[in-house]
Scaffold this motif. Structure first.
Motif, PDB file in Angstrom:
ATOM      1  N   ALA A  86       0.958  -1.131   0.198  1.00  0.00           N
ATOM      2  CA  ALA A  86      -0.125   0.084   0.168  1.00  0.00           C
ATOM      3  C   ALA A  86       1.005   1.481   0.130  1.00  0.00           C
ATOM      4  CB  ALA A  86      -0.939   0.021   1.053  1.00  0.00           C
ATOM      5  N   PRO A  87       0.640   2.026  -0.781  1.00  0.00           N
ATOM      6  CA  PRO A  87       1.568   3.368  -0.913  1.00  0.00           C
ATOM      7  C   PRO A  87       1.018   4.373   0.239  1.00  0.00           C
ATOM      8  CG  PRO A  87      -0.361   3.559  -2.538  1.00  0.00           C
ATOM      9  CD  PRO A  87      -0.431   2.061  -2.004  1.00  0.00           C
ATOM     10  N   GLU A  88       2.158   5.027   0.707  1.00  0.00           N
ATOM     11  CA  GLU A  88       1.794   6.047   1.616  1.00  0.00           C
ATOM     12  C   GLU A  88       1.163   7.015   0.935  1.00  0.00           C
ATOM     13  OE1 GLU A  88       5.339   7.586   3.385  1.00  0.00           O
ATOM     14  OE2 GLU A  88       6.261   5.764   3.684  1.00  0.00           O
ATOM     15  N   GLY A  89       0.096   7.475   1.961  1.00  0.00           N
ATOM     16  CA  GLY A  89      -1.009   8.693   1.392  1.00  0.00           C
ATOM     17  C   GLY A  89      -2.070   8.027   0.822  1.00  0.00           C
ATOM     18  N   GLY A  90      -2.184   6.624   0.662  1.00  0.00           N
ATOM     19  CA  GLY A  90      -3.262   6.308  -0.142  1.00  0.00           C
ATOM     20  C   GLY A  90      -4.675   6.429   0.635  1.00  0.00           C
ATOM     21  N   THR A  91      -5.792   5.921  -0.081  1.00  0.00           N
ATOM     22  CA  THR A  91      -7.025   6.294   0.226  1.00  0.00           C
ATOM     23  C   THR A  91      -7.563   4.994   1.000  1.00  0.00           C
ATOM     24  OG1 THR A  91      -7.847   5.730  -1.818  1.00  0.00           O
ATOM     25  CG2 THR A  91      -7.557   8.082  -1.609  1.00  0.00           C
ATOM     26  N   PRO A  92      -8.571   5.276   2.087  1.00  0.00           N
ATOM     27  CA  PRO A  92      -9.272   4.026   2.714  1.00  0.00           C
ATOM     28  C   PRO A  92      -9.905   3.286   1.670  1.00  0.00           C
ATOM     29  CG  PRO A  92      -9.163   5.915   4.160  1.00  0.00           C
ATOM     30  CD  PRO A  92      -8.775   6.488   2.836  1.00  0.00           C
ATOM     31  N   ALA A  93     -10.812   3.775   0.981  1.00  0.00           N
ATOM     32  CA  ALA A  93     -11.421   3.144   0.032  1.00  0.00           C
ATOM     33  C   ALA A  93     -10.739   2.247  -0.855  1.00  0.00           C
ATOM     34  CB  ALA A  93     -12.188   4.250  -0.821  1.00  0.00           C
ATOM     35  N   ALA A  94      -9.471   2.817  -1.416  1.00  0.00           N
ATOM     36  CA  ALA A  94      -8.691   1.829  -2.251  1.00  0.00           C
ATOM     37  C   ALA A  94      -8.332   0.590  -1.521  1.00  0.00           C
ATOM     38  CB  ALA A  94      -7.550   2.550  -2.888  1.00  0.00           C
ATOM     39  N   ALA A  95      -7.617   0.943  -0.030  1.00  0.00           N
ATOM     40  CA  ALA A  95      -7.236   0.035   0.727  1.00  0.00           C
ATOM     41  C   ALA A  95      -8.123  -1.355   0.785  1.00  0.00           C
ATOM     42  CB  ALA A  95      -6.808   0.545   1.803  1.00  0.00           C
ATOM     43  N   ALA A  96      -9.427  -0.884   1.079  1.00  0.00           N
ATOM     44  CA  ALA A  96     -10.760  -1.762   1.311  1.00  0.00           C
ATOM     45  C   ALA A  96     -10.896  -2.544  -0.133  1.00  0.00           C
ATOM     46  CB  ALA A  96     -11.812  -1.027   1.613  1.00  0.00           C
ATOM     47  N   GLU A  97     -10.920  -1.906  -1.061  1.00  0.00           N
ATOM     48  CA  GLU A  97     -11.138  -2.473  -2.215  1.00  0.00           C
ATOM     49  C   GLU A  97     -10.067  -3.573  -2.686  1.00  0.00           C
ATOM     50  OE1 GLU A  97     -11.410  -1.368  -7.011  1.00  0.00           O
ATOM     51  OE2 GLU A  97     -11.533  -0.015  -5.803  1.00  0.00           O
TER      52      GLU A  97
END
Length: 226
Positions: A211-222
């Motif tokens: 996971a990249p730093e500063g990523g979005t929670p929605a993308a992480a959940a996806e």
């Protein structure tokens, strides 16, 4: 006084005759070339407008076939557009449209052939780049990863992020996980922060545990759901 003027006019007339005898033919040829060039330019402009208008009509027919989900009809109309008006923007756009319809209907071979034409014949860099990106995806589906990778070489800088994402897909399919991660990271950094496509690339990184730093929670959940 009048005699003096008559002599002056006569002298000017003689000078003009001498000038014309010396340069008259050259002047006439220059005028002929200029006028012919102007006429040819106007004719070319008219021909281009006429071709564009006719190509636009065929493109409208292609759009109707695509909207109806008739990939066979779309392919035939594009073939007509390609053969009759290959130098128009409508042919380039039509190729991308027809290829999508063919791909959606499972006509992978036809879609590849259509995209290959656009990739090699389109005048606009953008159309060639889009065709190569889509063609690379189809080559990957056809188990031709090396050919897919070659298509991504030399794309315009404005397509660098999209090319990096596609390269990541291909490298991952080849089992080159580290190289795929690097490509996805390049794509993520190159895309605008607000772009939806960036979230998709981020989800791929998350699914690979990067996971990249500063990523979005929605993308992480996806990514976690994949």
């Amino acid at each position: 006084m009048a005699s003096h003027l008559d002599l002056e006019e006569q002298e000017q007339l003689e000078q003009f005759k001498a000038f014309w005898n010396r340069f008259g033919n050259l002047i006439l040829w220059v005028l002929l070339i200029v006028l012919s060039g102007y006429a040819a330019w106007n004719g070319w402009q008219w021909w281009q407008r006429d071709q564009a208008a006719k190509a636009g009509g065929v493109y409208d027919e292609l759009e109707r076939a695509v909207q109806a989900g008739d990939a066979d009809r779309a392919g035939k109309v594009f073939a007509d557009l390609q053969s009759r008006y290959p130098s128009t923007a409508f042919a380039e756009q039509g190729g991308l449209l027809a290829a999508k319809a063919q791909s959606d209907k499972g006509q992978a071979d036809a879609a590849r052939t259509t995209l290959e034409w656009v990739a090699s014949q389109a005048r606009e860099d953008e159309y060639r780049a889009i065709a190569k990106l889509r063609l690379a995806a189809l080559k990957l589906e056809a188990k031709q990863p090396d050919e897919a990778l070659r298509l991504l070489d030399g794309l315009p800088e404005s397509f660098a992020a999209l090319a990096a994402d596609r390269r990541g897909d291909i490298l991952l399919a080849k089992g080159q996980r580290a190289e795929a991660l690097a490509a996805y990271q390049q794509a993520w950094k190159g895309l605008d922060e607000g772009a939806d496509y960036r979230r998709l690339v981020e989800a791929k990184l998350v699914s690979l545990g990067a996971a990249p730093e500063g990523g979005t929670p929605a993308a992480a959940a996806e990514g976690a759901s994949k």
